[in-house]
Design a protein around this motif. Sequence first.
Motif, PDB file in Angstrom:
ATOM      1  N   VAL A   1      28.294  33.629  -3.895  1.00  0.00           N
ATOM      2  CA  VAL A   1      29.197  33.093  -2.871  1.00  0.00           C
ATOM      3  C   VAL A   1      30.513  32.661  -3.511  1.00  0.00           C
ATOM      4  CG1 VAL A   1      29.552  31.214  -1.221  1.00  0.00           C
ATOM      5  CG2 VAL A   1      27.360  32.420  -1.287  1.00  0.00           C
TER       6      VAL A   1
ATOM      7  N   VAL B   1      25.824  28.012   1.888  1.00  0.00           N
ATOM      8  CA  VAL B   1      25.895  28.316   3.318  1.00  0.00           C
ATOM      9  C   VAL B   1      27.239  27.868   3.879  1.00  0.00           C
ATOM     10  CG1 VAL B   1      24.976  27.702   5.597  1.00  0.00           C
ATOM     11  CG2 VAL B   1      23.419  28.312   3.753  1.00  0.00           C
TER      12      VAL B   1
ATOM     13  N   VAL C   1      22.504  35.002   1.186  1.00  0.00           N
ATOM     14  CA  VAL C   1      22.295  33.730   1.883  1.00  0.00           C
ATOM     15  C   VAL C   1      21.217  33.887   2.948  1.00  0.00           C
ATOM     16  CG1 VAL C   1      23.361  32.149   3.547  1.00  0.00           C
ATOM     17  CG2 VAL C   1      24.522  32.668   1.399  1.00  0.00           C
TER      18      VAL C   1
END
Length: 409
Positions: A337, A245, A315
Amino acid sequence: MGVATAPSGPTPESDRAGPDRAHWLRAARETADDLATDAVAREQAGKTPFDEVSRLREAGLLTLLVPAEAGGGGADWSTAYAVVREIAAADGAIGQLLGCHYFLSWSAQFFTGPARAVQLGRQTAAEQLAWGGGFARQEAPLRLARKGSGYVLDGQQSYATGVLVADRLAVRAERADTGEPFAVLVDPAHPRVKIDGDADTFGQRLAAGGSVEFDAVRVSADNVLGSLSADEDVLSPLTAFASPVGRLLSVQLLLGIAEGVLAEVRECSRSGHSLWHPAWPVGSPQDPRMLTLYGELTVLARSAAALSEQAVQAVHGGLARGEDLTYDEYAEIAVLVAMAEAAASRAAQESTTRALDIIGVRSTSSRLGFDRFWRNARTLALYEPVAHRLRDVGDYFLNGAHPPFVLPG
């Protein structure tokens, strides 16, 4: 290795009672346009960005992620990522400051109980607080020692984003008795907290970065938010999810910078200014070499943006899974990511370097300020080396290894 997708499920961050996504994107564009009008002058002056934070606050962007029922904007992370990218295209440093604020102010959702997280959200919204600091490993680490019913915090954090303008600091500190790292919340107005704007970086000058010294600062037990241990016996998959995140914010910063420099260079091309390289026909936007370069940089930026969008959706799905998230799901999303971060880093560095070739020798003019894009991208790349992300991707692809739990600074 598969490609992580967004599991189905409701958006976890709010009940959607606040303004919709279109509202926040419009607010971000208006704020970005405002920042762009004096970006060069502000960056060259290098003043502490109190005014810039006021612009973010007036637009309602500081409380965007706070649930609507707690007095905030009620937006989700996909909207926050889009807002950071929009701001970064106009001013990379302010984009970093805002992204850091979002991650730190929301971090209680990962590291502490629901009641405390709600309390902090309400306080952030009610007082329009700006958060600064960071949870990256420091050498030497801050030390947290038990004292009575609370704790005492000592040590120096060598660099942290946003600390010069922060109303709250969130930092990483190790327990003196066990060595276990914790997320700790501190009021920067405490008389034993000393903040020094000594960063003096050549890029990201307006990210309000500096060092922070803590001299026997008393910390209440409820301001020790939770463990940052990477031990899977302590770390739940949902807590570990704080890593992707937070890291996805770096992707938005880099993409914003890449898109920002290309937009400014394109404007020069379309305006007919005689800024071309001497080897090219002056004022010739049809020159094949220039068109090819524009094409290469556009493909590079759009490819990184497409990978980023996959990561954003993954996410979003991981957050929707909540406590049901598994370590294998966390790992696949974290690797996606990392891939997006590597692609965005290359796009930003390549675009900010080669865009100067389009402008030619005039790009050396400080009046134009094109160098700020290169300096900002290079600074971010030095703090977050792309080689680390590629290593994580390779280790997962070859060995199935889970990416390490690494939090942004």
